[in-house]
Design a protein around this motif. Structure first.
Motif, PDB file in Angstrom:
ATOM      1  N   ILE A  63       0.852  -1.190   0.000  1.00  0.00           N
ATOM      2  CA  ILE A  63       0.000   0.000   0.000  1.00  0.00           C
ATOM      3  C   ILE A  63       0.890   1.242   0.000  1.00  0.00           C
ATOM      4  N   SER A  64       0.659   2.115  -0.962  1.00  0.00           N
ATOM      5  CA  SER A  64       1.485   3.325  -1.065  1.00  0.00           C
ATOM      6  C   SER A  64       1.277   4.228   0.148  1.00  0.00           C
ATOM      7  N   GLY A 105       1.352   9.776  -2.175  1.00  0.00           N
ATOM      8  CA  GLY A 105       1.147   9.836  -3.608  1.00  0.00           C
ATOM      9  C   GLY A 105       2.467   9.739  -4.348  1.00  0.00           C
ATOM     10  N   ILE A 127       0.146   7.149  -8.933  1.00  0.00           N
ATOM     11  CA  ILE A 127      -0.812   6.471  -8.046  1.00  0.00           C
ATOM     12  C   ILE A 127      -0.999   7.322  -6.797  1.00  0.00           C
ATOM     13  N   PRO A 128      -2.179   7.288  -6.199  1.00  0.00           N
ATOM     14  CA  PRO A 128      -2.422   8.100  -5.004  1.00  0.00           C
ATOM     15  C   PRO A 128      -1.944   7.390  -3.732  1.00  0.00           C
ATOM     16  N   LYS A 129      -2.053   8.077  -2.635  1.00  0.00           N
ATOM     17  CA  LYS A 129      -1.757   7.506  -1.318  1.00  0.00           C
ATOM     18  C   LYS A 129      -2.769   6.409  -0.997  1.00  0.00           C
ATOM     19  N   ARG A 130      -2.341   5.410  -0.220  1.00  0.00           N
ATOM     20  CA  ARG A 130      -3.176   4.299   0.245  1.00  0.00           C
ATOM     21  C   ARG A 130      -3.801   3.524  -0.928  1.00  0.00           C
ATOM     22  N   HIS A 131      -2.955   3.267  -1.895  1.00  0.00           N
ATOM     23  CA  HIS A 131      -3.380   2.530  -3.090  1.00  0.00           C
ATOM     24  C   HIS A 131      -2.654   1.190  -3.117  1.00  0.00           C
ATOM     25  N   ARG A 132      -3.396   0.103  -3.316  1.00  0.00           N
ATOM     26  CA  ARG A 132      -2.771  -1.214  -3.419  1.00  0.00           C
ATOM     27  C   ARG A 132      -2.088  -1.338  -4.769  1.00  0.00           C
ATOM     28  N   THR A 150      -0.485  -2.636  -8.086  1.00  0.00           N
ATOM     29  CA  THR A 150      -0.746  -3.717  -9.033  1.00  0.00           C
ATOM     30  C   THR A 150       0.455  -3.890  -9.964  1.00  0.00           C
ATOM     31  N   ASP A 210       0.790  -0.905 -12.111  1.00  0.00           N
ATOM     32  CA  ASP A 210       1.308   0.246 -11.369  1.00  0.00           C
ATOM     33  C   ASP A 210       2.833   0.224 -11.338  1.00  0.00           C
ATOM     34  N   GLU A 266     -12.424  -2.924   2.551  1.00  0.00           N
ATOM     35  CA  GLU A 266     -13.292  -3.129   1.398  1.00  0.00           C
ATOM     36  C   GLU A 266     -14.692  -3.547   1.847  1.00  0.00           C
TER      37      GLU A 266
END
Length: 635
Positions: A41-42, A45, A143-148, A150, A153, A318
């Motif tokens: 998780i990022s 950003g 990609i933004p913050k709190r992004h899983r 992939t 990515d 989720e």
């Protein structure tokens, strides 16, 4: 050591809120290579350091030229261009010099000589050229913050000129199994040993949630030893789970050990299973005491640890996948707890049917077999049969759509058929619930299954199944698919010090008997034999002790918990028991005619009539499959 036997009764929501308030979880980050960041998780950003492409490049193989020089070209008016004067040759990805503004594909060229081409179509400015930043512009958000993160990515981040990335740090989760009676799986198990598997299950859960599990060695029920390992684990880990010893028994030391080393905020939550959970901290580290029963362990980690592990990693929770389903039988619950009821699901007549399965906290198979969980709120006494309820999914809906539901009498060959069905085509599966022959027929009547297995004997005619189908079902819509003829008999241990020749010997020798459940064909057969020999059920020691499968009857006898019982020959063979034949019977499949064309049933039918299945029946022994697959309409 002070022994605190008090258990609180917080609601799940209140317990988690209280715990969070005291813990003050502060996520942190680590910087890692982008190539290693899959599923992380990022933490912030991610912005491009360079454009992609970072120069104007050709999008095609061909020639770079000036569009103005091509104006007027047509099929009737070819325009001639000279190499190095009017054009240069380029391949896909080559940089475009600033004095050129278009690319003509090689397919649209007429080669005159090595240094000369003709064109028959005019070009436009910037045709077939990839501009600087066409894909990614320097300084833009990738990609933004709190992004899983992939796989795509990872490609985009590297294309944006970035080698390392800040991600939420995965928590290290220590798992401590405790108990003087538990042992690692080995080849020399003895009575009293309990194989330890909870830590392996929890380790897999933690890993699937992004954590890094560490399993410690088993710790015996000793207060000082538990404290010693807890101290070590809290130094090495971000989260510590101590499994078992969380209740208030004489050897349950977890709460006092945590309390002495740190703080206990909650001891006892109004959930079932899982009530005696402990929420505490040692040196600011999340420390959770998890009950020892496997189902309790699963639900405590799923509902309490999972959200905490997600929060530490910055994972946004989720939305849980839930579906509406119709209950096949009544569910009674207590007003004391939020209860988690495991259910099997299937689709019959376009309705999703939920069938509750065993609710014991010690049954790991109930977690393996179930498709989802029915949550019964704390203020509700349960749900009625036929009521629509919300089910939290544990398996994908697509798996349920491809599940053939069989309810009825048990036989070990159903497991074999289900395994072969899955092996033949992994999309399809067989779900069998063992509720006895009458339970299967009633499930058919209520549209709760696709088919039922039955071996119900009519005492008056000596015929199997037909009279029951006529009595309880719209028989004109039903068919019987002949399955097997099998042998029922009395099972005993091979080294027993008594000899049985008939049902009467069970009474006369005062043997401990293990029976099958009401409604099962075996129970009906036994009752018929008692009547035949004028034996009162009160004279059978163990008549009221019930098991739901032939294998459970055999297991009880093998373990010495009963002297004898009635089951099929294959169960005796599998458990290496004596078998005294008492009857041949017909074990059949009943289903509505319309399901004969059902693709799932066709897959099942192909399996049970195949040579591999028949070969396995031969290996088991005790089955006559001469009529297997024969379809009979009921007159």
């Amino acid at each position: 050591m002070r022994k605190n036997i008090y258990l609180s009764n917080f609601s799940l929501e209140d317990a988690l809120n209280l715990y969070r308030e005291n813990l003050k979880i502060t996520p942190c980050y680590e910087e890692i290579d982008v190539k290693d960041s899959l599923d992380k998780i990022s933490f912030e950003g991610v912005f491009a350091k360079i454009s992609n492409p970072f120069y104007n490049s050709s999008a095609m193989d061909g020639i770079a030229t000036v569009a103005e020089k091509t104006y007027g070209a047509s099929e009737k008016n070819h325009i001639k261009l000279k190499r190095l004067i009017d054009y240069i040759e380029v391949d896909t990805g080559d940089p475009i010099p600033q004095n050129f503004d278009c690319v003509i594909m090689v397919e649209d060229l007429i080669r005159e000589t090595e240094d000369e081409v003709k064109i028959y179509n005019g070009a436009t400015v910037w045709q077939n050229i990839r501009s600087i930043g066409e894909d990614i512009v320097e300084g833009s958000l990738i990609i933004p913050k709190r992004h899983r993160i992939t796989p795509q990515d990872i490609g985009g981040i590297i294309a944006g000129g970035i080698k390392k990335i800040k991600v939420y740090k995965s928590p290290v989760v220590g798992i401590i199994p405790t108990g003087s009676e538990i042992v690692e799986l080995n080849d020399n198990l003895k009575k009293g040993d309990i194989v330890e598997f909870n830590s392996k299950m929890m380790s897999a859960q933690v890993k699937s949630w992004g954590g890094i599990p560490i399993c410690y060695d088993i710790v015996i029920d000793d207060f000082d030893k538990i404290k010693e390992v807890l101290t070590k684990a809290t130094k090495e880990c971000d989260i510590v789970i101590i499994n078992a010893g969380s209740s208030a028994g004489r050897e349950d030391y977890t709460a006092d050990a945590i309390s002495e080393l740190g703080k206990v905020y909650v001891h006892g939550i109004a959930i079932k299973p899982g009530k005696p959970v402990i929420l505490g901290e040692i040196d600011g580290k999340i420390t959770v005491g998890v009950p020892g029963y496997p189902v309790s362990s699963f639900f405590v980690t799923e509902y309490i640890l999972k959200p905490l592990i997600f929060e530490i990693q910055g994972i946004i929770k989720e939305e849980e996948e839930k579906i509406e389903a119709k209950l096949s039988k009544r569910v009674v619950s207590s007003l004391k707890y939020l209860e988690f009821v495991r259910v099997k699901l299937g689709i019959v007549e376009n309705n999703i049917i939920a069938t509750p399965i065993q609710r014991g906290a010690g049954s790991i198979m109930s977690l393996i077999d179930c498709h989802g969980v029915l949550e019964v709120p704390q203020n509700l006494e349960g749900y009625e049969k036929g009521e629509n309820v919300s089910i939290k999914m544990l398996k994908p809906l697509n798996e349920i759509k491809n599940t053939l539901i069989l309810i009825g009498s048990h036989d070990p060959i159903l497991d074999i058929a289900g395994d072969l069905m899955r092996d033949k085509d992994s999309r399809f599966s067989l779900s069998s619930a063992h509720v006895g022959s009458m339970g299967g027929i009633l499930a058919l009547r209520n549209n709760e299954c696709h088919m039922a297995t039955s071996h119900l004997l009519d005492e008056n005619t000596g015929e199997y199944n037909t009279s029951y189908i006529k009595r309880y079902l719209n028989y004109e819509d039903m068919v019987i698919v002949k399955f097997v003829k099998r042998v029922q008999g009395i099972l005993t241990k091979k080294d027993c010090d008594f000899k049985i020749n008939s049902i009467e010997d069970i009474k006369n020798l005062k043997l401990r008997f293990v029976n099958r459940q009401k409604g099962s064909g075996t129970r009906i057969l036994f009752d018929y034999l008692l009547k035949k020999y004028s034996i009162n059920k009160e004279d059978i020691n163990g008549y009221d002790r019930e098991e739901f499968t032939h294998l459970l009857v055999a297991e009880a006898i093998k373990n010495g918990d009963a002297d004898c019982g009635i089951a099929v020959y294959s169960a005796a063979k599998m458990m290496d028991l004596n078998f005294i034949k008492i009857d041949d019977e017909e074990y059949d499949i009943i289903l509505p005619k319309k399901y004969l064309e059902f693709n799932l049933f066709k897959q099942f039918y192909e399996v049970i009539t195949g040579e591999e299945f028949k070969s396995k029946l031969k290996d088991l022994g005790g089955y006559d499959f001469s009529e297997l697959g024969k379809i009979i309409s009921i007159d």
